[in-house]
Design a protein around this motif. Structure first.
Motif, PDB file in Angstrom:
ATOM      1  N   SER A 123       0.804  -1.228   0.000  1.00 43.24           N
ATOM      2  CA  SER A 123       0.000   0.000   0.000  1.00 43.24           C
ATOM      3  C   SER A 123       0.832   1.270   0.000  1.00 43.24           C
ATOM      4  CB  SER A 123      -0.945   0.018   1.207  1.00 43.24           C
ATOM      5  OG  SER A 123      -1.921  -0.991   1.094  1.00 43.24           O
ATOM      6  N   SER A 124       2.041   1.206   0.536  1.00 39.34           N
ATOM      7  CA  SER A 124       2.897   2.390   0.594  1.00 39.34           C
ATOM      8  C   SER A 124       3.810   2.515  -0.618  1.00 39.34           C
ATOM      9  CB  SER A 124       3.745   2.359   1.877  1.00 39.34           C
ATOM     10  OG  SER A 124       2.913   2.373   3.022  1.00 39.34           O
ATOM     11  N   VAL A 125       3.664   1.604  -1.577  1.00 36.36           N
ATOM     12  CA  VAL A 125       4.487   1.637  -2.790  1.00 36.36           C
ATOM     13  C   VAL A 125       3.755   2.467  -3.851  1.00 36.36           C
ATOM     14  CG1 VAL A 125       5.601   0.251  -4.576  1.00 36.36           C
ATOM     15  CG2 VAL A 125       5.446  -0.615  -2.233  1.00 36.36           C
ATOM     16  N   ALA A 126       4.465   3.400  -4.465  1.00 32.69           N
ATOM     17  CA  ALA A 126       3.823   4.384  -5.348  1.00 32.69           C
ATOM     18  C   ALA A 126       3.188   3.767  -6.585  1.00 32.69           C
ATOM     19  CB  ALA A 126       4.839   5.446  -5.756  1.00 32.69           C
ATOM     20  N   GLU A 127       3.826   2.780  -7.185  1.00 36.81           N
ATOM     21  CA  GLU A 127       3.263   2.166  -8.391  1.00 36.81           C
ATOM     22  C   GLU A 127       3.780   0.746  -8.553  1.00 36.81           C
ATOM     23  OE1 GLU A 127       5.885   3.289 -12.219  1.00 36.81           O
ATOM     24  OE2 GLU A 127       4.883   5.030 -11.343  1.00 36.81           O
ATOM     25  N   GLY A 128       3.043  -0.037  -9.321  1.00 42.09           N
ATOM     26  CA  GLY A 128       3.421  -1.412  -9.582  1.00 42.09           C
ATOM     27  C   GLY A 128       3.955  -1.559 -10.992  1.00 42.09           C
ATOM     28  N   PRO A 129       4.018  -2.803 -11.473  1.00 46.90           N
ATOM     29  CA  PRO A 129       3.637  -4.030 -10.787  1.00 46.90           C
ATOM     30  C   PRO A 129       4.492  -4.299  -9.547  1.00 46.90           C
ATOM     31  CG  PRO A 129       3.879  -4.402 -13.165  1.00 46.90           C
ATOM     32  CD  PRO A 129       4.471  -3.064 -12.862  1.00 46.90           C
ATOM     33  N   PHE A 130       3.869  -4.928  -8.547  1.00 47.12           N
ATOM     34  CA  PHE A 130       4.537  -5.158  -7.285  1.00 47.12           C
ATOM     35  C   PHE A 130       5.291  -6.490  -7.309  1.00 47.12           C
ATOM     36  CE2 PHE A 130       0.455  -2.942  -6.013  1.00 47.12           C
ATOM     37  CZ  PHE A 130       1.017  -1.672  -6.036  1.00 47.12           C
ATOM     38  N   ARG A 131       6.602  -6.420  -7.150  1.00 46.17           N
ATOM     39  CA  ARG A 131       7.425  -7.627  -7.087  1.00 46.17           C
ATOM     40  C   ARG A 131       7.726  -7.966  -5.627  1.00 46.17           C
ATOM     41  NH1 ARG A 131      10.262  -4.282 -10.082  1.00 46.17           N
ATOM     42  NH2 ARG A 131      11.976  -4.381  -8.566  1.00 46.17           N
ATOM     43  N   GLU A 132       7.907  -9.231  -5.363  1.00 47.75           N
ATOM     44  CA  GLU A 132       8.126  -9.671  -3.992  1.00 47.75           C
ATOM     45  C   GLU A 132       9.419  -9.135  -3.387  1.00 47.75           C
ATOM     46  OE1 GLU A 132       5.887 -13.094  -6.082  1.00 47.75           O
ATOM     47  OE2 GLU A 132       7.443 -11.622  -6.580  1.00 47.75           O
ATOM     48  N   ASP A 133      10.386  -8.732  -4.233  1.00 45.66           N
ATOM     49  CA  ASP A 133      11.686  -8.311  -3.708  1.00 45.66           C
ATOM     50  C   ASP A 133      11.832  -6.797  -3.588  1.00 45.66           C
ATOM     51  OD1 ASP A 133      11.715  -7.742  -6.395  1.00 45.66           O
ATOM     52  OD2 ASP A 133      13.606  -8.767  -6.832  1.00 45.66           O
ATOM     53  N   GLY A 275      -9.195   8.662  -9.501  1.00 48.34           N
ATOM     54  CA  GLY A 275      -9.358   9.247  -8.185  1.00 48.34           C
ATOM     55  C   GLY A 275      -8.050   9.833  -7.675  1.00 48.34           C
ATOM     56  N   PRO A 276      -8.096  10.570  -6.577  1.00 49.93           N
ATOM     57  CA  PRO A 276      -6.892  11.230  -6.058  1.00 49.93           C
ATOM     58  C   PRO A 276      -5.825  10.268  -5.556  1.00 49.93           C
ATOM     59  CG  PRO A 276      -8.740  11.453  -4.533  1.00 49.93           C
ATOM     60  CD  PRO A 276      -9.291  10.903  -5.795  1.00 49.93           C
ATOM     61  N   ASN A 277      -6.203   9.042  -5.226  1.00 46.47           N
ATOM     62  CA  ASN A 277      -5.241   8.065  -4.699  1.00 46.47           C
ATOM     63  C   ASN A 277      -4.886   6.973  -5.712  1.00 46.47           C
ATOM     64  OD1 ASN A 277      -5.225   9.312  -2.083  1.00 46.47           O
ATOM     65  ND2 ASN A 277      -7.199   8.309  -1.674  1.00 46.47           N
ATOM     66  N   ALA A 278      -5.200   7.218  -6.974  1.00 38.86           N
ATOM     67  CA  ALA A 278      -4.953   6.202  -7.998  1.00 38.86           C
ATOM     68  C   ALA A 278      -3.454   5.935  -8.143  1.00 38.86           C
ATOM     69  CB  ALA A 278      -5.538   6.644  -9.327  1.00 38.86           C
ATOM     70  N   ARG A 279      -3.134   4.652  -8.367  1.00 34.44           N
ATOM     71  CA  ARG A 279      -1.749   4.261  -8.618  1.00 34.44           C
ATOM     72  C   ARG A 279      -1.672   3.533  -9.955  1.00 34.44           C
ATOM     73  NH1 ARG A 279       0.297   0.786  -3.689  1.00 34.44           N
ATOM     74  NH2 ARG A 279      -1.802  -0.094  -3.857  1.00 34.44           N
ATOM     75  N   LYS A 280      -0.492   3.582 -10.560  1.00 35.05           N
ATOM     76  CA  LYS A 280      -0.280   2.914 -11.836  1.00 35.05           C
ATOM     77  C   LYS A 280       0.057   1.444 -11.608  1.00 35.05           C
ATOM     78  CE  LYS A 280       2.629   3.004 -15.975  1.00 35.05           C
ATOM     79  NZ  LYS A 280       3.798   3.635 -16.636  1.00 35.05           N
ATOM     80  N   ASP A 281      -0.614   0.559 -12.347  1.00 36.39           N
ATOM     81  CA  ASP A 281      -0.342  -0.882 -12.320  1.00 36.39           C
ATOM     82  C   ASP A 281      -0.294  -1.453 -10.899  1.00 36.39           C
ATOM     83  OD1 ASP A 281      -0.104  -0.903 -15.113  1.00 36.39           O
ATOM     84  OD2 ASP A 281       2.012  -0.366 -15.002  1.00 36.39           O
ATOM     85  N   PRO A 282      -1.370  -1.281 -10.115  1.00 40.02           N
ATOM     86  CA  PRO A 282      -1.366  -1.746  -8.722  1.00 40.02           C
ATOM     87  C   PRO A 282      -1.731  -3.228  -8.585  1.00 40.02           C
ATOM     88  CG  PRO A 282      -3.431  -0.652  -9.170  1.00 40.02           C
ATOM     89  CD  PRO A 282      -2.625  -0.580 -10.456  1.00 40.02           C
ATOM     90  N   TYR A 283      -0.898  -4.074  -9.147  1.00 39.99           N
ATOM     91  CA  TYR A 283      -1.174  -5.507  -9.069  1.00 39.99           C
ATOM     92  C   TYR A 283       0.105  -6.272  -8.754  1.00 39.99           C
ATOM     93  CZ  TYR A 283       0.669  -5.651 -13.873  1.00 39.99           C
ATOM     94  OH  TYR A 283       1.468  -5.531 -14.990  1.00 39.99           O
ATOM     95  N   GLY A 284      -0.070  -7.475  -8.248  1.00 45.91           N
ATOM     96  CA  GLY A 284       1.072  -8.309  -7.919  1.00 45.91           C
ATOM     97  C   GLY A 284       1.678  -8.929  -9.161  1.00 45.91           C
ATOM     98  N   ASP A 285       2.964  -8.750  -9.335  1.00 43.58           N
ATOM     99  CA  ASP A 285       3.672  -9.360 -10.464  1.00 43.58           C
ATOM    100  C   ASP A 285       3.749 -10.872 -10.214  1.00 43.58           C
ATOM    101  OD1 ASP A 285       5.504 -10.314 -12.319  1.00 43.58           O
ATOM    102  OD2 ASP A 285       6.853  -8.598 -12.120  1.00 43.58           O
ATOM    103  N   PRO A 286       3.190 -11.690 -11.113  1.00 44.53           N
ATOM    104  CA  PRO A 286       3.164 -13.138 -10.891  1.00 44.53           C
ATOM    105  C   PRO A 286       4.360 -13.883 -11.469  1.00 44.53           C
ATOM    106  CG  PRO A 286       1.814 -12.616 -12.782  1.00 44.53           C
ATOM    107  CD  PRO A 286       2.402 -11.301 -12.300  1.00 44.53           C
ATOM    108  N   ALA A 287       5.413 -13.162 -11.875  1.00 45.75           N
ATOM    109  CA  ALA A 287       6.531 -13.823 -12.556  1.00 45.75           C
ATOM    110  C   ALA A 287       7.171 -14.908 -11.693  1.00 45.75           C
ATOM    111  CB  ALA A 287       7.585 -12.788 -12.962  1.00 45.75           C
ATOM    112  N   ARG A 288       7.336 -14.635 -10.399  1.00 46.84           N
ATOM    113  CA  ARG A 288       7.998 -15.619  -9.530  1.00 46.84           C
ATOM    114  C   ARG A 288       7.161 -16.880  -9.361  1.00 46.84           C
ATOM    115  NH1 ARG A 288       9.977 -13.855  -3.606  1.00 46.84           N
ATOM    116  NH2 ARG A 288      11.657 -12.907  -4.858  1.00 46.84           N
ATOM    117  N   ILE A 289       5.891 -16.748  -9.057  1.00 44.93           N
ATOM    118  CA  ILE A 289       5.050 -17.923  -8.834  1.00 44.93           C
ATOM    119  C   ILE A 289       4.874 -18.714 -10.127  1.00 44.93           C
ATOM    120  CG2 ILE A 289       2.849 -16.718  -9.188  1.00 44.93           C
ATOM    121  CD1 ILE A 289       1.672 -18.436  -6.973  1.00 44.93           C
ATOM    122  N   ARG A 290       4.886 -18.007 -11.260  1.00 45.11           N
ATOM    123  CA  ARG A 290       4.782 -18.706 -12.538  1.00 45.11           C
ATOM    124  C   ARG A 290       6.041 -19.530 -12.809  1.00 45.11           C
ATOM    125  NH1 ARG A 290       4.780 -14.555 -15.846  1.00 45.11           N
ATOM    126  NH2 ARG A 290       2.547 -14.171 -15.643  1.00 45.11           N
ATOM    127  N   ALA A 291       7.199 -18.938 -12.570  1.00 47.29           N
ATOM    128  CA  ALA A 291       8.461 -19.608 -12.876  1.00 47.29           C
ATOM    129  C   ALA A 291       8.779 -20.727 -11.884  1.00 47.29           C
ATOM    130  CB  ALA A 291       9.598 -18.587 -12.882  1.00 47.29           C
TER     131      ALA A 291
END
Length: 318
Positions: A123-133, A275-291
């Protein structure tokens, strides 16, 4: 046998189903207040699914499950209800439950404990995609889920290292679909209203009328259950943390369009733009779980909407 705490919950029942479908002979699931018998799993109750009433904050009650079942791993999904406690109460209940689960794991000699974390941890990260590292701030915030899930990952991991138990963090995306009950998330509110032919009263909901272009990680609950099952059952895991998500950022308008493809006269009006709190690409990057695990979501936003509408139209109230 795998123990799923909170296993009769929204995510828990879909996870139990996925584990049985993947080849588990039996699972044990816990519930505290709400009993559910959904059609997709109720016939397995008492045979392949062992249902136990226990509050994870009840140390003795939880530990007693080890005397009834040969529990070899734990998938900890139990969580407090939304808004059930104040700030102190929510942290106390969640951390007490975690400590009891970890103590049970030590006492039973389990090999792995998988902990339900959340995309809220970003939630405190400005934009995604969100990577686990990616680095995450450790200061407390006003978001209760972000705060106690960070605590789960740190404290659970610490206990695991000292106790010789592998602890895996499951960073779960925005989950929606059959059995969701609080109507707090947007997909469920809109789908329910559309099926009933009602106005969803978005202005009266949490946050007011949503904005068309705001994005979210809409992960269908059946995909979530599949992802949890695949991670938890994997014999060897290279990492300790995995995003379980849709892998895409869908806009609120994408959601409305998917609903109107099935129910064209659905009464849904959103605010234009972001909206005022919109973030770019606010989703979890699935690259690790896929690989590392081979997980790929089976549902798109469109096919999830169709499945959910069919579920409600079949007479299910949630």
């Amino acid at each position: 046998m795998i123990l799923i705490t909170g296993g009769m919950g929204f995510i828990g029942l879909h996870t139990a189903r996925a584990m049985l479908d993947a080849g588990e002979d039996e699972v044990a699931i816990t519930y505290y207040q709400t009993w559910r018998e959904p059609s997709f799993i109720k016939d397995d109750y008492g045979s392949r699914v062992h249902v136990e009433k226990v509050d994870v904050t009840d140390r003795e009650g939880l530990l007693a499950l080890g005397e009834k079942h040969n529990i070899t791993s734990i998938c900890h999904l139990a969580v407090t209800g939304l808004g059930a406690f104040d700030a102190v109460g929510a942290m106390r209940v969640n951390l007490n439950g975690l400590m009891n689960v970890m103590e049970a794991g030590v006492q039973w000699g389990v090999s792995r404990v998988s902990l339900a974390s959340s995309i809220a941890i970003y939630s405190s990260v400005a934009e995604g995609p969100f990577r686990e590292d990616i680095p995450l701030p450790i200061h407390g915030t006003g978001n209760p889920t972000e705060t106690y899930k960070k605590t789960f990952e740190v404290v659970g991991g610490h206990v695991g290292v000292r106790s010789g138990i592998e602890v895996i963090n499951l960073r779960i995306g925005g989950i929606w679909g059959p059995l969701y009950h609080s109507m707090a998330n947007l997909p469920s509110r809109l789908v329910h209203a559309a099926v009933k032919g009602e106005d969803p009263n978005l202005a009266g909901g949490r946050g007011g009328v949503p904005f068309r272009d705001d994005q979210a990680d809409f992960c269908y609950v059946k995909d979530c259950g599949l992802g949890i099952s695949m991670v938890h059952r994997q014999e060897s895991l290279p990492s300790k943390t995995y995003n379980i998500s849709s892998g895409v950022g869908s806009t609120n308008q994408n959601l409305v369009d998917a609903i109107k493809e099935v129910i064209p006269d659905a009464q849904i009006e959103l605010q234009p733009g972001n909206g005022p709190n919109a973030r770019k690409d606010p989703y979890g990057d699935p690259a690790r779980i896929r690989a590392e695990v081979g997980y790929t979501p089976q549902y798109t936003l469109q096919s999830g909407v169709v499945d959910y509408i069919n579920w409600l139209r079949a007479g299910n109230d949630r």
